[in-house]
Motif scaffolding. Structure first.
Motif, PDB file in Angstrom:
ATOM      1  N   HIS A  57      -2.203   0.775  -6.486  1.00 52.61           N
ATOM      2  CA  HIS A  57      -0.891   1.197  -6.002  1.00 52.61           C
ATOM      3  C   HIS A  57      -0.919   1.128  -4.477  1.00 52.61           C
ATOM      4  O   HIS A  57      -1.880   1.577  -3.851  1.00 52.61           O
ATOM      5  N   PRO A  58       0.129   0.573  -3.833  1.00 57.79           N
ATOM      6  CA  PRO A  58       0.092   0.428  -2.375  1.00 57.79           C
ATOM      7  C   PRO A  58      -0.024   1.754  -1.621  1.00 57.79           C
ATOM      8  O   PRO A  58      -0.582   1.793  -0.524  1.00 57.79           O
ATOM      9  N   ILE A  87       4.767  -4.411  -4.811  1.00 59.25           N
ATOM     10  CA  ILE A  87       3.401  -4.699  -4.358  1.00 59.25           C
ATOM     11  C   ILE A  87       3.480  -5.987  -3.536  1.00 59.25           C
ATOM     12  O   ILE A  87       3.765  -7.046  -4.082  1.00 59.25           O
TER      13      ILE A  87
END
Length: 192
Positions: free
Chosen positions: A99-100, A137
């Motif tokens: 996850h960013p 993303i």
């Protein structure tokens, strides 16, 4: 093996890759070179790394600094004691994108997104999103991009327009040599 020896690489360093039938190859890849991934299985389970390369023929990726193996090779400058550490491929099912924001392994979803450019054109492109959310993303930035922004236009227009070659009317080789080469009935021997 002989082609490898000609390049000066030890044949023990190059191992044969496992063959995967075309029907078993992954069609749509969500993981790209440069992505940050979490390893979810294997001896490096629970660690995070960056994708160094992707092999679509064998459904594997190489993660930087993960799944290291010792390789015994002949003495060379890179391995003075004869032992090299080499990254081995990891199957793509054993890694997950992060996850960013939270840097936790997540599942992803691909969606088509409309984007309006500066000149008014509308472009549809596929992007990666976190599953069941609107968090996009981003694609990884290439580390070694040969085409820099300013480097594309470093040659001045005056240098481009300058004439550097002037063709002459006479051929580059003597005329009698050309005549001799064009004769189909002449028995050709080594001229040079």
């Amino acid at each position: 093996m002989h082609r490898i020896k000609a390049k000066g690489i030890s044949s023990r360093m190059i191992s044969r890759e496992q063959w995967v039938a075309p029907k078993d190859r992954i069609q749509q890849w969500h993981i790209l070179t440069g992505d940050k991934v979490g390893i979810i299985a294997g001896k490096d389970k629970g660690t995070i790394g960056e994708i160094k390369s992707v092999n679509r023929a064998t459904n594997t990726v190489i993660v930087e600094g993960k799944k290291l193996a010792k390789k015994h090779v002949p003495m060379q400058p890179a391995a003075p004691e004869g032992i090299m550490r080499k990254e081995l491929p990891i199957h793509v099912s054993n890694v997950m994108l992060l996850h960013p924001d939270t840097q936790m392994p997540i599942r992803i979803d691909r969606r088509r997104v409309e984007q309006v450019l500066d000149d008014g054109r509308v472009v549809n492109r596929w992007t990666r999103f976190v599953k069941n959310s609107d968090v996009e993303i981003p694609k990884p930035v290439r580390k070694y991009n040969d085409k820099g922004g300013e480097e594309l236009f470093t040659t001045s227009p005056e240098d481009v327009a300058k004439v550097t070659y002037e063709a002459s009317a006479e051929p580059p080789v003597p005329a009698d040599l050309i005549k001799e080469l064009r004769n189909p009935y002449k028995h050709r021997k080594s001229i040079l």
